[in-house]
Design a protein around this motif. Sequence first.
Motif, PDB file in Angstrom:
ATOM      1  N   LYS A  94     -18.304  -2.179  -6.525  1.00  0.00           N
ATOM      2  CA  LYS A  94     -17.413  -3.384  -6.121  1.00  0.00           C
ATOM      3  C   LYS A  94     -15.948  -2.797  -5.782  1.00  0.00           C
ATOM      4  CE  LYS A  94     -19.985  -6.758  -8.883  1.00  0.00           C
ATOM      5  NZ  LYS A  94     -20.557  -7.459  -7.808  1.00  0.00           N
ATOM      6  N   GLU A  95     -15.406  -3.626  -5.092  1.00  0.00           N
ATOM      7  CA  GLU A  95     -13.704  -3.396  -4.731  1.00  0.00           C
ATOM      8  C   GLU A  95     -13.724  -2.104  -4.004  1.00  0.00           C
ATOM      9  OE1 GLU A  95     -12.616  -3.618  -8.994  1.00  0.00           O
ATOM     10  OE2 GLU A  95     -11.480  -5.408  -8.481  1.00  0.00           O
ATOM     11  N   CYS A  96     -14.402  -1.846  -2.983  1.00  0.00           N
ATOM     12  CA  CYS A  96     -14.349  -0.734  -2.095  1.00  0.00           C
ATOM     13  C   CYS A  96     -15.215  -0.595  -1.008  1.00  0.00           C
ATOM     14  CB  CYS A  96     -14.535   0.750  -2.944  1.00  0.00           C
ATOM     15  SG  CYS A  96     -16.043   0.910  -3.545  1.00  0.00           S
ATOM     16  N   ILE A  99     -16.572   7.333  -8.649  1.00  0.00           N
ATOM     17  CA  ILE A  99     -15.979   6.512  -7.681  1.00  0.00           C
ATOM     18  C   ILE A  99     -15.206   5.642  -8.310  1.00  0.00           C
ATOM     19  CG2 ILE A  99     -16.862   4.555  -6.251  1.00  0.00           C
ATOM     20  CD1 ILE A  99     -19.113   6.294  -5.331  1.00  0.00           C
ATOM     21  N   ASN A 100     -15.823   4.988  -9.753  1.00  0.00           N
ATOM     22  CA  ASN A 100     -15.033   3.931 -10.184  1.00  0.00           C
ATOM     23  C   ASN A 100     -13.653   4.391 -10.804  1.00  0.00           C
ATOM     24  OD1 ASN A 100     -16.865   1.875  -9.864  1.00  0.00           O
ATOM     25  ND2 ASN A 100     -18.182   2.376 -11.461  1.00  0.00           N
ATOM     26  N   ASN A 101     -13.568   5.689 -11.459  1.00  0.00           N
ATOM     27  CA  ASN A 101     -12.529   6.330 -11.648  1.00  0.00           C
ATOM     28  C   ASN A 101     -11.416   6.273 -10.622  1.00  0.00           C
ATOM     29  OD1 ASN A 101     -13.322   6.552 -14.629  1.00  0.00           O
ATOM     30  ND2 ASN A 101     -13.787   8.766 -14.357  1.00  0.00           N
ATOM     31  N   ALA A 102     -11.929   6.651  -9.508  1.00  0.00           N
ATOM     32  CA  ALA A 102     -10.787   6.840  -8.221  1.00  0.00           C
ATOM     33  C   ALA A 102     -10.441   5.581  -7.801  1.00  0.00           C
ATOM     34  CB  ALA A 102     -11.734   7.664  -7.261  1.00  0.00           C
ATOM     35  N   ILE A 103     -11.290   4.579  -7.825  1.00  0.00           N
ATOM     36  CA  ILE A 103     -10.951   3.027  -7.575  1.00  0.00           C
ATOM     37  C   ILE A 103      -9.784   2.666  -8.456  1.00  0.00           C
ATOM     38  CG2 ILE A 103     -11.596   0.756  -7.379  1.00  0.00           C
ATOM     39  CD1 ILE A 103     -14.364   1.828  -6.499  1.00  0.00           C
ATOM     40  N   LYS A 104      -9.773   2.845  -9.808  1.00  0.00           N
ATOM     41  CA  LYS A 104      -8.760   2.588 -10.577  1.00  0.00           C
ATOM     42  C   LYS A 104      -7.416   3.026 -10.231  1.00  0.00           C
ATOM     43  CE  LYS A 104     -12.065   1.950 -14.282  1.00  0.00           C
ATOM     44  NZ  LYS A 104     -12.303   2.770 -15.748  1.00  0.00           N
ATOM     45  N   VAL A 105      -7.369   4.330  -9.701  1.00  0.00           N
ATOM     46  CA  VAL A 105      -6.194   5.031  -9.207  1.00  0.00           C
ATOM     47  C   VAL A 105      -5.650   4.304  -8.071  1.00  0.00           C
ATOM     48  CG1 VAL A 105      -5.030   6.966  -8.526  1.00  0.00           C
ATOM     49  CG2 VAL A 105      -6.774   7.192 -10.311  1.00  0.00           C
ATOM     50  N   THR A 106      -6.396   4.106  -7.021  1.00  0.00           N
ATOM     51  CA  THR A 106      -5.883   3.455  -5.757  1.00  0.00           C
ATOM     52  C   THR A 106      -5.543   2.056  -6.138  1.00  0.00           C
ATOM     53  OG1 THR A 106      -8.485   2.721  -5.383  1.00  0.00           O
ATOM     54  CG2 THR A 106      -7.686   4.733  -4.386  1.00  0.00           C
ATOM     55  N   HIS A 107      -6.212   1.333  -6.835  1.00  0.00           N
ATOM     56  CA  HIS A 107      -5.681   0.023  -7.239  1.00  0.00           C
ATOM     57  C   HIS A 107      -4.314  -0.102  -7.625  1.00  0.00           C
ATOM     58  CE1 HIS A 107     -10.018  -2.114  -7.212  1.00  0.00           C
ATOM     59  NE2 HIS A 107      -9.653  -1.699  -6.470  1.00  0.00           N
ATOM     60  N   LYS A 108      -3.975   1.102  -8.684  1.00  0.00           N
ATOM     61  CA  LYS A 108      -2.396   0.985  -9.252  1.00  0.00           C
ATOM     62  C   LYS A 108      -1.528   1.472  -7.973  1.00  0.00           C
ATOM     63  CE  LYS A 108      -2.988   0.287 -13.672  1.00  0.00           C
ATOM     64  NZ  LYS A 108      -2.538  -0.768 -14.518  1.00  0.00           N
ATOM     65  N   LEU A 109      -1.965   1.746  -6.955  1.00  0.00           N
ATOM     66  CA  LEU A 109      -1.103   2.513  -5.627  1.00  0.00           C
ATOM     67  C   LEU A 109      -1.180   1.163  -4.643  1.00  0.00           C
ATOM     68  CD1 LEU A 109      -1.691   6.190  -5.706  1.00  0.00           C
ATOM     69  CD2 LEU A 109       0.040   4.894  -7.002  1.00  0.00           C
ATOM     70  N   ASP A 110      -1.630   0.158  -5.202  1.00  0.00           N
ATOM     71  CA  ASP A 110      -1.968  -1.008  -4.097  1.00  0.00           C
ATOM     72  C   ASP A 110      -2.783  -0.953  -3.082  1.00  0.00           C
ATOM     73  OD1 ASP A 110       0.026  -2.523  -5.737  1.00  0.00           O
ATOM     74  OD2 ASP A 110       1.922  -1.685  -4.649  1.00  0.00           O
ATOM     75  N   ILE A 111      -3.901  -0.219  -3.327  1.00  0.00           N
ATOM     76  CA  ILE A 111      -4.659  -0.106  -2.214  1.00  0.00           C
ATOM     77  C   ILE A 111      -6.008  -0.938  -2.995  1.00  0.00           C
ATOM     78  CG2 ILE A 111      -6.164   1.405  -1.012  1.00  0.00           C
ATOM     79  CD1 ILE A 111      -4.158   3.693  -1.486  1.00  0.00           C
ATOM     80  N   PRO A 112      -6.197  -2.052  -2.698  1.00  0.00           N
ATOM     81  CA  PRO A 112      -7.020  -3.019  -3.181  1.00  0.00           C
ATOM     82  C   PRO A 112      -8.481  -2.759  -2.833  1.00  0.00           C
ATOM     83  CG  PRO A 112      -5.763  -4.063  -1.573  1.00  0.00           C
ATOM     84  CD  PRO A 112      -5.331  -2.905  -1.469  1.00  0.00           C
ATOM     85  N   MET A 138       0.749  -1.220   0.119  1.00  0.00           N
ATOM     86  CA  MET A 138      -0.029   0.199  -0.034  1.00  0.00           C
ATOM     87  C   MET A 138       1.193   1.011  -0.238  1.00  0.00           C
ATOM     88  SD  MET A 138      -2.779   1.286   2.905  1.00  0.00           S
ATOM     89  CE  MET A 138      -3.645   2.587   2.471  1.00  0.00           C
ATOM     90  N   VAL A 139       0.631   2.158  -0.981  1.00  0.00           N
ATOM     91  CA  VAL A 139       1.479   3.445  -1.105  1.00  0.00           C
ATOM     92  C   VAL A 139       0.773   4.355  -0.285  1.00  0.00           C
ATOM     93  CG1 VAL A 139       2.056   5.407  -2.695  1.00  0.00           C
ATOM     94  CG2 VAL A 139       2.115   2.815  -3.539  1.00  0.00           C
ATOM     95  N   LYS A 140       1.830   4.990   0.544  1.00  0.00           N
ATOM     96  CA  LYS A 140       1.326   5.816   1.704  1.00  0.00           C
ATOM     97  C   LYS A 140       1.697   7.162   1.706  1.00  0.00           C
ATOM     98  CE  LYS A 140       0.022   2.628   5.571  1.00  0.00           C
ATOM     99  NZ  LYS A 140      -0.009   2.254   7.032  1.00  0.00           N
ATOM    100  N   LYS A 141       2.816   7.393   0.827  1.00  0.00           N
ATOM    101  CA  LYS A 141       3.532   8.629   0.658  1.00  0.00           C
ATOM    102  C   LYS A 141       3.909   8.895  -1.100  1.00  0.00           C
ATOM    103  CE  LYS A 141       4.716   9.522   4.856  1.00  0.00           C
ATOM    104  NZ  LYS A 141       4.054  10.721   5.907  1.00  0.00           N
ATOM    105  N   LEU A 142       3.733  10.181  -1.177  1.00  0.00           N
ATOM    106  CA  LEU A 142       4.107  10.479  -2.646  1.00  0.00           C
ATOM    107  C   LEU A 142       5.342  10.250  -3.314  1.00  0.00           C
ATOM    108  CD1 LEU A 142       2.257  14.216  -2.796  1.00  0.00           C
ATOM    109  CD2 LEU A 142       1.549  11.998  -3.544  1.00  0.00           C
TER     110      LEU A 142
END
Length: 298
Positions: A206-208, A157-170, A1-5
């Motif tokens: 889903k996935e959130c 929401i779905n667009n934002a989820i795609k970003v978090t998934h790429k940053l290992d926030i499943p 999980m990415v926690k810092k920029l």
Amino acid sequence: MVKKLDEILSLAKSKEKKTLSVAVAQDKEVLSAVTEAVKLGIVDAILVGDENKIKEIAKESDLCLDNIKIVDEKNVLKAAAKAVEFVACGQAHYIMKGMLGTADLLKAVLNKEAGLRGKGLLSHVMVYEVPTYHKLIFLTDGGMVPYPTLEDKIGIINNAIKVTHKLDIPVPKIAPICAVEVVNPGMQATLDASVLSQMNKRGQIKECIIDGPLGLDNAISKIAAEHKGIVSDVAGDADILLVPNIESGNFLGKSMTYFAKAQSAGVIMGAKCPVVLVSRADSAESKLYSIALGSVIS
């Protein structure tokens, strides 16, 4: 999980190098960010814009343009179209806004001939590193959709989820932010928040994890939530703040930047490639983080 920029920078470095196309690149902060990203090995870059101005800015700022392709186009709209064309023809993976208006860039991105228009809604996702919060916080949408409907909010929401998934926030925790934390028939945002939460519980989103309505204080502070007797998996630990309209997102984002001294990154999602979009007033550092974020997503 990415926690810092900074971890986004590291993640971008670890992945395959992408090529970034910059529309109207004659801007000091943009060039500073792009040349640093090239130096770090995150991207190769194509700069589209006024070549003389680009080289002049680089010389004055001691920026190295070696191994960076420059395409001379002084007309702003034509420069935007050419920058998009590099992505459309496969010579670049994603695009970045330089010294031009957002509407002018998006007009080029959404041009049917360019073929970059996705099937979904375009929305803006900002990522903030706030010194007083325990992880990255995502804010959407403070830059694209003025007054989103319930259907729009699902797309956001779905667009934002795609970003978090790429940053290992499943499984991101999403807080639909409202002025109050109870459903009020006279406040549409609370009704939408309640529906979104129920849709999530029934597996329609889903996935959130979505829980709302929540006030901003309840979303980011467990103490505030406890004081109000709120029992929630999201309260005090939100990953994504879903705002009710563009004004609230704009105000909240700028408050984090200017009052809370947050660093940030931002992209537009929903097209066939991410569009790196931050304020022209943002620092070169924020633009660098945005380039890295776009690289990770694309």
